[in-house]
Structure formats: C-alpha cells, structure tokens
Design a protein around this motif. Sequence first.
Motif, PDB file in Angstrom:
ATOM      1  N   ASN A 378       1.061  87.080  19.047  1.00 30.42           N
ATOM      2  CA  ASN A 378      -0.051  86.130  18.993  1.00 30.42           C
ATOM      3  C   ASN A 378      -1.258  86.910  18.484  1.00 30.42           C
ATOM      4  OD1 ASN A 378      -2.133  84.341  19.366  1.00 30.42           O
ATOM      5  ND2 ASN A 378      -2.061  84.390  21.611  1.00 30.42           N
ATOM      6  N   ILE A 379      -1.614  86.720  17.237  1.00 33.78           N
ATOM      7  CA  ILE A 379      -2.674  87.542  16.664  1.00 33.78           C
ATOM      8  C   ILE A 379      -4.040  87.238  17.266  1.00 33.78           C
ATOM      9  CG2 ILE A 379      -1.484  87.918  14.484  1.00 33.78           C
ATOM     10  CD1 ILE A 379      -3.234  85.776  13.258  1.00 33.78           C
ATOM     11  N   ASN A 380      -4.131  86.201  18.087  1.00 37.19           N
ATOM     12  CA  ASN A 380      -5.395  85.864  18.754  1.00 37.19           C
ATOM     13  C   ASN A 380      -5.321  86.089  20.259  1.00 37.19           C
ATOM     14  OD1 ASN A 380      -6.651  84.950  16.339  1.00 37.19           O
ATOM     15  ND2 ASN A 380      -5.501  83.036  16.482  1.00 37.19           N
ATOM     16  N   CYS A 381      -4.522  87.064  20.689  1.00 40.58           N
ATOM     17  CA  CYS A 381      -4.256  87.192  22.125  1.00 40.58           C
ATOM     18  C   CYS A 381      -5.427  87.738  22.923  1.00 40.58           C
ATOM     19  CB  CYS A 381      -3.026  88.050  22.353  1.00 40.58           C
ATOM     20  SG  CYS A 381      -3.229  89.775  21.870  1.00 40.58           S
ATOM     21  N   GLU A 382      -6.254  88.592  22.323  1.00 45.18           N
ATOM     22  CA  GLU A 382      -7.449  89.161  22.965  1.00 45.18           C
ATOM     23  C   GLU A 382      -7.170  90.102  24.130  1.00 45.18           C
ATOM     24  OE1 GLU A 382     -11.186  86.831  23.187  1.00 45.18           O
ATOM     25  OE2 GLU A 382      -9.820  85.141  23.064  1.00 45.18           O
ATOM     26  N   ILE A 383      -5.950  90.447  24.380  1.00 43.11           N
ATOM     27  CA  ILE A 383      -5.636  91.340  25.485  1.00 43.11           C
ATOM     28  C   ILE A 383      -4.499  92.258  25.051  1.00 43.11           C
ATOM     29  CG2 ILE A 383      -4.029  89.653  26.500  1.00 43.11           C
ATOM     30  CD1 ILE A 383      -4.859  90.738  29.264  1.00 43.11           C
ATOM     31  N   ASP A 384      -4.566  93.507  25.460  1.00 42.18           N
ATOM     32  CA  ASP A 384      -3.569  94.489  25.048  1.00 42.18           C
ATOM     33  C   ASP A 384      -2.353  94.401  25.963  1.00 42.18           C
ATOM     34  OD1 ASP A 384      -2.345  96.494  23.697  1.00 42.18           O
ATOM     35  OD2 ASP A 384      -3.558  98.120  24.529  1.00 42.18           O
ATOM     36  N   ASP A 385      -1.627  93.303  25.814  1.00 40.02           N
ATOM     37  CA  ASP A 385      -0.474  93.038  26.662  1.00 40.02           C
ATOM     38  C   ASP A 385       0.609  92.422  25.785  1.00 40.02           C
ATOM     39  OD1 ASP A 385       1.426  92.210  28.467  1.00 40.02           O
ATOM     40  OD2 ASP A 385       0.046  91.118  29.773  1.00 40.02           O
ATOM     41  N   ALA A 386       1.698  93.154  25.588  1.00 38.11           N
ATOM     42  CA  ALA A 386       2.759  92.676  24.708  1.00 38.11           C
ATOM     43  C   ALA A 386       3.369  91.376  25.199  1.00 38.11           C
ATOM     44  CB  ALA A 386       3.839  93.748  24.566  1.00 38.11           C
ATOM     45  N   GLU A 387       3.375  91.145  26.510  1.00 38.64           N
ATOM     46  CA  GLU A 387       3.927  89.905  27.040  1.00 38.64           C
ATOM     47  C   GLU A 387       3.097  88.698  26.624  1.00 38.64           C
ATOM     48  OE1 GLU A 387       6.768  89.178  28.746  1.00 38.64           O
ATOM     49  OE2 GLU A 387       7.290  91.223  28.122  1.00 38.64           O
ATOM     50  N   GLN A 388       1.819  88.932  26.304  1.00 39.25           N
ATOM     51  CA  GLN A 388       0.951  87.849  25.852  1.00 39.25           C
ATOM     52  C   GLN A 388       0.749  87.855  24.340  1.00 39.25           C
ATOM     53  OE1 GLN A 388      -2.432  86.803  28.329  1.00 39.25           O
ATOM     54  NE2 GLN A 388      -1.772  88.265  29.900  1.00 39.25           N
ATOM     55  N   GLY A 389       1.533  88.659  23.642  1.00 41.88           N
ATOM     56  CA  GLY A 389       1.519  88.599  22.190  1.00 41.88           C
ATOM     57  C   GLY A 389       0.855  89.748  21.482  1.00 41.88           C
ATOM     58  N   ALA A 390       0.385  90.748  22.217  1.00 41.96           N
ATOM     59  CA  ALA A 390      -0.214  91.918  21.567  1.00 41.96           C
ATOM     60  C   ALA A 390       0.873  92.739  20.883  1.00 41.96           C
ATOM     61  CB  ALA A 390      -0.963  92.767  22.589  1.00 41.96           C
ATOM     62  N   PRO A 391       0.486  93.597  19.929  1.00 43.32           N
ATOM     63  CA  PRO A 391       1.500  94.418  19.249  1.00 43.32           C
ATOM     64  C   PRO A 391       2.278  95.298  20.213  1.00 43.32           C
ATOM     65  CG  PRO A 391      -0.590  94.470  18.062  1.00 43.32           C
ATOM     66  CD  PRO A 391      -0.858  93.790  19.364  1.00 43.32           C
ATOM     67  N   LEU A 392       3.523  95.539  19.872  1.00 43.31           N
ATOM     68  CA  LEU A 392       4.332  96.482  20.642  1.00 43.31           C
ATOM     69  C   LEU A 392       3.792  97.892  20.472  1.00 43.31           C
ATOM     70  CD1 LEU A 392       7.893  95.195  19.644  1.00 43.31           C
ATOM     71  CD2 LEU A 392       6.632  94.692  21.763  1.00 43.31           C
ATOM     72  N   PRO A 393       4.002  98.772  21.430  1.00 48.94           N
ATOM     73  CA  PRO A 393       3.581 100.164  21.247  1.00 48.94           C
ATOM     74  C   PRO A 393       4.241 100.765  20.012  1.00 48.94           C
ATOM     75  CG  PRO A 393       4.196  99.747  23.538  1.00 48.94           C
ATOM     76  CD  PRO A 393       4.608  98.540  22.763  1.00 48.94           C
ATOM     77  N   PHE A 394       3.511 101.628  19.333  1.00 52.49           N
ATOM     78  CA  PHE A 394       4.030 102.227  18.112  1.00 52.49           C
ATOM     79  C   PHE A 394       5.286 103.038  18.397  1.00 52.49           C
ATOM     80  CE2 PHE A 394       4.278 105.703  15.024  1.00 52.49           C
ATOM     81  CZ  PHE A 394       4.237 104.987  13.836  1.00 52.49           C
ATOM     82  N   SER A 395       6.238 102.961  17.485  1.00 50.06           N
ATOM     83  CA  SER A 395       7.473 103.718  17.604  1.00 50.06           C
ATOM     84  C   SER A 395       7.659 104.598  16.378  1.00 50.06           C
ATOM     85  CB  SER A 395       8.670 102.777  17.739  1.00 50.06           C
ATOM     86  OG  SER A 395       9.893 103.491  17.642  1.00 50.06           O
ATOM     87  N   LYS A 396       7.953 105.866  16.603  1.00 53.46           N
ATOM     88  CA  LYS A 396       8.222 106.771  15.493  1.00 53.46           C
ATOM     89  C   LYS A 396       9.544 106.451  14.801  1.00 53.46           C
ATOM     90  CE  LYS A 396       5.505 110.877  16.589  1.00 53.46           C
ATOM     91  NZ  LYS A 396       5.535 112.348  16.779  1.00 53.46           N
ATOM     92  N   ALA A 397      10.364 105.617  15.419  1.00 56.62           N
ATOM     93  CA  ALA A 397      11.626 105.219  14.797  1.00 56.62           C
ATOM     94  C   ALA A 397      11.407 104.205  13.675  1.00 56.62           C
ATOM     95  CB  ALA A 397      12.576 104.637  15.839  1.00 56.62           C
ATOM     96  N   TRP A 398      10.250 103.559  13.651  1.00 53.35           N
ATOM     97  CA  TRP A 398       9.967 102.589  12.596  1.00 53.35           C
ATOM     98  C   TRP A 398       9.794 103.299  11.258  1.00 53.35           C
ATOM     99  CZ3 TRP A 398       5.637  99.749  15.772  1.00 53.35           C
ATOM    100  CH2 TRP A 398       6.249  98.970  16.775  1.00 53.35           C
ATOM    101  N   ASN A 399      10.061 102.553  10.201  1.00 52.30           N
ATOM    102  CA  ASN A 399       9.922 103.077   8.841  1.00 52.30           C
ATOM    103  C   ASN A 399       9.266 101.997   7.990  1.00 52.30           C
ATOM    104  OD1 ASN A 399      10.196 104.033   6.226  1.00 52.30           O
ATOM    105  ND2 ASN A 399      12.299 104.734   6.489  1.00 52.30           N
ATOM    106  N   PHE A 400       8.031 102.250   7.560  1.00 55.28           N
ATOM    107  CA  PHE A 400       7.264 101.253   6.824  1.00 55.28           C
ATOM    108  C   PHE A 400       7.391 101.410   5.306  1.00 55.28           C
ATOM    109  CE2 PHE A 400       5.477 101.238  11.035  1.00 55.28           C
ATOM    110  CZ  PHE A 400       5.208  99.898  11.274  1.00 55.28           C
ATOM    111  N   ALA A 401       8.341 102.198   4.858  1.00 56.21           N
ATOM    112  CA  ALA A 401       8.624 102.244   3.429  1.00 56.21           C
ATOM    113  C   ALA A 401       9.151 100.881   2.987  1.00 56.21           C
ATOM    114  CB  ALA A 401       9.643 103.338   3.128  1.00 56.21           C
ATOM    115  N   LEU A 402       8.865 100.499   1.741  1.00 56.30           N
ATOM    116  CA  LEU A 402       9.283  99.197   1.227  1.00 56.30           C
ATOM    117  C   LEU A 402      10.701  99.275   0.669  1.00 56.30           C
ATOM    118  CD1 LEU A 402       6.006  98.161  -0.648  1.00 56.30           C
ATOM    119  CD2 LEU A 402       6.659  97.701   1.740  1.00 56.30           C
ATOM    120  N   LEU A 403      11.505  98.264   0.979  1.00 56.54           N
ATOM    121  CA  LEU A 403      12.838  98.182   0.415  1.00 56.54           C
ATOM    122  C   LEU A 403      12.767  97.895  -1.086  1.00 56.54           C
ATOM    123  CD1 LEU A 403      14.601  96.114   3.244  1.00 56.54           C
ATOM    124  CD2 LEU A 403      14.768  98.583   2.831  1.00 56.54           C
ATOM    125  N   THR A 404      13.848  98.169  -1.787  1.00 58.62           N
ATOM    126  CA  THR A 404      13.832  98.018  -3.248  1.00 58.62           C
ATOM    127  C   THR A 404      13.633  96.568  -3.682  1.00 58.62           C
ATOM    128  OG1 THR A 404      16.258  97.888  -3.227  1.00 58.62           O
ATOM    129  CG2 THR A 404      15.262 100.052  -3.633  1.00 58.62           C
TER     130      THR A 404
END
Length: 458
Positions: A378-404
């Motif tokens: 929920n991009i309008n959640c206003e609170i740092d709580d993932a249960e209410q729609g805030a972003p998940l904590p950052f993970s180093k396992a993620w990869n933001f490179a773009l697919l072909t």
Amino acid sequence: MKAKCLMLVAALAGAVLTTGCENDNINPYDYTGKTTTDKTTPSEDVITTTLAQYPKGSIVWTHDTTLTESVEVPEGASLYIEPGVTVTCKSGVQVPVEIVVLGNLYCMGTAAKPVTFTSDTKKPADWGGIICGYKSEEVVLSHVDIAYGGATPTESSLSFQNQLFKTTIDGGVPAFHFCNVNGKFVISDSFFHDNYNDHTYFTGGNGIIARNTFADNGNAADGGEAINVKSGCKLDVADNLIYNACTNAFKISNSGNSETIPLTDMTAYNNTMVDCGWRRSKNKKGGSIWVEKAARPTLVNNLVYDCRYGLKQPKKDGADTEHSRLTPNYYYASTADGVKQMAKDASLGMWFDTDFHSAAPGDGDPLFTNFVQNPKMNINCEIDDAEQGAPLPFSKAWNFALLTASPALTGGVVDFQRMFPSGLAFFGMKKVTFLAPADDQNYYFTAPEPTTRFGAEL
C-alpha cells in the motif's frame, strides 16, 4: 593504477610493525601499535602497516574497534581505515557516538573486505554518523557499509560543538554529511542501510556517488531521504539502487546555504528507485524525486518503480526548468493508486510526454531479475509496517538487474555531459604506498558513462 617505487618494497616490508591479529580491538587513536593519550595529535612518523605505508601526520586504523565516545579527526590530518576493518559504535551512551571529520577521511574497503560502520545492538539511531567539517578537503567512502546511524546529537556532541549540520537540537543527523563547497568526496560501491534519518546530506562539495545501494531509511516522525542535496554542490550520481527511502530517493534544492554559495549543478542518471515514499500521503510532499528552490539538475534515464509519486515540485519556488533537463525517465506502477499518483494531472507532479508512465497497473513492468514485492503493498500506508503495506525489509538476495525482455533496456539518452567526465583525484590516496601491487588502490574515481538503459547497471 598508480605506479609504485618497487625498490622500496623490500625495505618497507622489513619495517612492518606488529599489530596483532585482524580481529583484535584497538584504541582508535593507536596509530603505530603504541597507544597515545593525546587524542588530537596524529603520528609524527611515517606509518607502515602490513598493507601499506602512510605519510607523516596520518591516523591509521588497521583493526576492528568499538567506539564508546565520539572521534574527531583534526583539521589538516587524515584518517585512513584499511580494508576489512569494522567500527562498532556503542549505543545507549549519554552522548551518541559520532565521527567528526574536520580533516580528511579515506575508507579503503574492497569488494572482499569492506569497511563497516555498525552498532552493538544493530538498531536505527544507535549512533550519529560521519559528519564532515567546513574545511574537510577529501573524503573517500569506497566499499563501505554504513548502518544504524541517525541519532539525535546533544549540546555536548562534537558535531554540535563544531556547529556542523545542526545549530539547534531538533532531530537526528544523517549517516554521512559533507559541507565544504571547495572539498571533494566520493561514495562508491557502498551499502547504506537502516539509518534513522537521511542516508546522505550535502550542503556543498564536489562529489561522485556511484554504484551504491541505499536501503531502508527514515522514520514516520521525521521522514528521511536517501540523497538530500542543497546548494553549493557539483555532483555526478549514477548507477545507484535506492530502496525504501521513507520520504524521497532524491531531494534536490538550492536552499540551505548562504546566498554567496554557488547554485548546485548535478547529473543524476541511470539510477533505480524502488518503493520510496511510504510516509508522505498526508502532506503530498515527495515520494520519489522532489525538486525545489531553483534546483537545476540533469535528471535522466532513471527508473522509478512503485514509488508513491513520480517527479514532483512545490507549487511555488520549484525547479528551474529552463536550466534543467528532467526527461526521459521511466515511471512504473503496479497498483491503481500508483498509476493515479504518477498521472499527468497528479498534484504537484511534473509530466513530460517523453517519459514512460504506466497507463494501467503493471503496464511496462521493467522485469527485475529477482525481486519480491510486498503482496500487501500500500504505497499510502504511512507506517513502517509490512503487514499494513509498507515495503518488505531489503534483501541482499534480490537482483534488480533487468531481464533481456525488459522494455526499460532502451529509450534513454547519452547526449549530456557529466560534471566530472575525467573523474576526481584524491591526493591523500595517492600518497599511500601499498606494499604489494595486488593490494593497490587507485586514487582516481569516475562516474560511469551514461547508457540508453533506464535504471542502474546492477
């Protein structure tokens, strides 16, 4: 790489001082293996460690250390921190720990051995930050991990006593602050995360900010930008990933300094911004990129993904559009609210037909290699709580490179000039003589050349 006088290597190797094993704690003022009780006097001798030889007047940290009080690097002195050193700042002390750099700072991390600034309890606001002085000439943050900063100073804090960043006690400090209009800094290949306020804040300086990750900063009460730029700066900012900045990924303004300070010029290109701005639904300010008070950046080839808003400015005193270049950029939204808040008629939004905007939720997905969005987002959640729609904590396992197959791989521009096309030289690094060529570090830093891809090369 800079040249070496190889004839000196054998002689220097014979002069190495015994400093103990790598994980031993040291006194932060222990320059040559001998503790001094004078905390403001750097070494009068050439310093030789197992890695390199440093010039007279240097302070060198070679081992892990825990700080229970703040450290001040005197004006004219240089602090060098060797690869792999971890600096742990004690939390819960009466005056939050700060590293105040009135002179110069060189954090010489490597990909395999970063320099780390952390805290003992690993919670945001455990310590202050790295706060530089008005005569700080050079700062290098290369392969550095900086986390859990942002504590509020007291009147006894070194930053406050030196009248740096804050002249009144009204909130926390950034994890890194630079303010010398004539000075130079570089932040390269580093990881800023879990800082309570701004990751970085600049009120002057010539700088390069490239190939970094800025993640999970800010708080509901005070907000927090990843990169906050005021007047007096010349900056190249490229190939950075910014995830979950509480208020904005970028805040750019020509306020914050004397009228005699020159206006800021900066190029910010090929950066990726994801899930920024969860705090700002009430006052409508920010969400990804906020430009105000005659800011005049070149801001192109950036990828804005599921942030609260697109490019915005205040109703009055906004960007100097005549002298700015603010398109093309790529604005993607996976939700109906996101599409609406990045639309042409969005309040305070800046729209360019030459940008890409999602016309419907999920339209134009840039196709990250590996990223898990909060299913309750929920991009309008206003609170740092993932249960209410805030972003998940950052993970180093993620990869933001773009697919072909990504539609964001083309459409950018390269017909603009970087602030420092030949890079910036840091002469304090040049004075370091590494004993083994394999350990050598360059003293020149250059922002990457722009590409027609949107977002960062990750």
